[in-house]
Design a protein around this motif. Structure first.
Motif, short mmCIF file in Angstrom:
data_model
loop_
_atom_site.label_atom_id
_atom_site.label_comp_id
_atom_site.label_asym_id
_atom_site.label_seq_id
_atom_site.Cartn_x
_atom_site.Cartn_y
_atom_site.Cartn_z
N VAL A 77 0.82 -1.13 0.09
CA VAL A 77 0.01 0.04 0.01
C VAL A 77 0.58 1.21 0.08
O VAL A 77 0.80 2.35 -0.70
N VAL A 78 2.07 1.48 0.88
CA VAL A 78 2.73 2.45 0.93
C VAL A 78 3.38 2.83 -0.47
O VAL A 78 3.61 3.68 -0.99
N LEU A 79 4.07 1.58 -0.96
CA LEU A 79 4.63 1.51 -2.32
C LEU A 79 3.85 2.03 -3.50
O LEU A 79 4.38 2.67 -4.30
N GLN A 80 2.61 1.77 -3.60
CA GLN A 80 1.75 2.02 -4.55
C GLN A 80 1.35 3.77 -4.36
O GLN A 80 1.00 4.26 -5.53
N GLU A 91 5.73 22.65 12.80
CA GLU A 91 5.58 21.34 13.60
C GLU A 91 4.40 20.41 13.22
O GLU A 91 4.23 19.56 14.25
N ASP A 92 3.60 20.68 12.23
CA ASP A 92 2.67 19.99 11.81
C ASP A 92 3.10 18.95 10.65
O ASP A 92 3.99 19.63 9.97
N PHE A 93 2.88 17.76 10.64
CA PHE A 93 3.27 16.75 9.53
C PHE A 93 1.93 16.46 8.76
O PHE A 93 0.94 16.08 9.43
N THR A 94 1.84 16.53 7.63
CA THR A 94 0.83 16.37 6.79
C THR A 94 1.40 15.26 5.60
O THR A 94 2.27 15.62 4.94
N ILE A 95 0.47 14.28 5.37
CA ILE A 95 0.71 13.50 3.98
C ILE A 95 -0.39 13.82 3.05
O ILE A 95 -1.68 13.74 3.40
N ARG A 96 -0.09 14.39 1.93
CA ARG A 96 -0.91 14.64 0.99
C ARG A 96 -0.85 13.51 -0.37
O ARG A 96 0.18 12.89 -0.54
N ASN A 97 -1.94 13.40 -1.08
CA ASN A 97 -1.74 12.49 -2.20
C ASN A 97 -1.70 10.95 -1.91
O ASN A 97 -1.13 10.10 -2.58
N PHE A 98 -2.20 10.54 -0.73
CA PHE A 98 -2.38 9.20 -0.44
C PHE A 98 -3.70 8.92 -0.63
O PHE A 98 -4.78 9.26 -0.25
N ASP A 99 -3.96 7.68 -1.50
CA ASP A 99 -5.18 6.99 -1.87
C ASP A 99 -5.42 6.03 -0.92
O ASP A 99 -4.94 4.89 -1.18
N PHE A 100 -6.43 6.39 -0.17
CA PHE A 100 -6.79 5.03 0.56
C PHE A 100 -8.09 4.45 -0.08
O PHE A 100 -8.34 3.26 0.13
N GLN A 101 -8.67 5.11 -1.20
CA GLN A 101 -10.03 4.30 -1.68
C GLN A 101 -9.56 3.36 -2.46
O GLN A 101 -10.22 2.20 -2.74
N GLY A 102 -8.50 3.31 -3.40
CA GLY A 102 -7.91 2.17 -3.98
C GLY A 102 -7.53 1.08 -3.21
O GLY A 102 -7.31 0.01 -3.83
N ILE A 107 -6.15 -2.59 2.98
CA ILE A 107 -5.92 -2.05 4.33
C ILE A 107 -6.56 -2.79 5.25
O ILE A 107 -6.20 -3.16 6.59
N SER A 108 -7.74 -3.12 5.11
CA SER A 108 -8.74 -3.93 6.01
C SER A 108 -8.20 -5.24 6.35
O SER A 108 -8.04 -5.41 7.28
N VAL A 109 -7.69 -5.79 5.19
CA VAL A 109 -7.06 -7.28 5.87
C VAL A 109 -5.87 -7.02 6.61
O VAL A 109 -5.70 -7.86 7.51
N GLY A 110 -5.06 -6.09 6.27
CA GLY A 110 -3.85 -5.84 7.00
C GLY A 110 -4.20 -5.51 8.48
O GLY A 110 -3.63 -6.05 9.61
N LEU A 111 -4.90 -4.35 8.63
CA LEU A 111 -5.75 -4.07 9.88
C LEU A 111 -6.16 -5.32 10.85
O LEU A 111 -5.99 -5.32 11.81
N THR A 112 -6.94 -6.06 10.03
CA THR A 112 -7.52 -7.20 10.62
C THR A 112 -6.55 -8.29 11.22
O THR A 112 -6.67 -8.57 12.42
N ALA A 113 -5.37 -8.38 10.41
CA ALA A 113 -4.26 -9.19 10.88
C ALA A 113 -3.55 -8.52 12.31
O ALA A 113 -3.29 -9.27 13.12
N VAL A 114 -3.42 -7.21 12.07
CA VAL A 114 -2.84 -6.72 13.33
C VAL A 114 -3.73 -6.78 14.52
O VAL A 114 -3.30 -6.90 15.80
N LEU A 115 -5.15 -6.54 14.40
CA LEU A 115 -6.00 -6.78 15.35
C LEU A 115 -5.95 -8.03 16.00
O LEU A 115 -6.15 -8.48 17.29
#
Length: 151
Positions: A77-80, A91-102, A107-115
């Motif tokens: 996901v990060v490499l894509q 002192e604020d950190f912002t990430i732009r142009n990160f595509d969660f929708q695709g 991400i759901s499968v990865g978070l399920t494994a972590v949980l």
């Protein structure tokens, strides 16, 4: 009938797995040391030592499987989304142009494994305490979801 010494040794074998929170690999080292010292002297301690080690090895296997699911997913996901832009402003950190929708499915499968990993660690803690109580009462105990590596 188990002696008080056998009960205490078996209980301590289970409790020694909690040393993993202080000493890396303590959940394998200390039970192995206790079990090998007493396995020929007491069938009760031998049983609890095998159960403890089999449970810890089973948890290791389950953890490795969950890691093999979660880590590649998060890396993919990060490499894509490499063209993402990180901005530091006052002192604020912002990430732009990160595509969660695709990537929401991955991400759901990865978070399920972590949980599941977190749930596994919580269940491990309570099962170790329960096995310790059973051993100190002189009862035989078998951990659930355990693969019998050592017979």
């Amino acid at each position: 009938m188990e002696t008080s010494s056998e009960k205490n040794t078996a209980a301590f074998t289970h409790l020694s797995t909690l040393s993993q929170y202080i000493i890396p690999f303590g959940n394998y080292i200390f039970p192995i040391l206790i079990w090998t010292s007493y396995k020929d002297k007491s069938e009760f301690v031998n049983h609890h030592g095998k159960q403890t080690l089999n449970f810890q090895l089973s948890l290791l296997l389950y953890t490795l499987i969950l890691a093999l699911i979660a880590i590649p997913i998060f890396i993919a996901v990060v490499l894509q989304n490499i063209p993402m832009e990180a901005v530091f402003h006052n002192e604020d950190f912002t990430i732009r142009n990160f595509d969660f929708q695709g990537n929401i499915g991955l991400i759901s499968v990865g978070l399920t494994a972590v949980l599941l990993f977190g749930l596994l660690k919580i269940v491990e803690f309570f099962l170790v305490i329960y096995a310790t109580i059973k051993a100190s009462n002189g009862e035989y105990y078998k951990y659930p979801m355990t693969i019998p590596f050592i017979k």
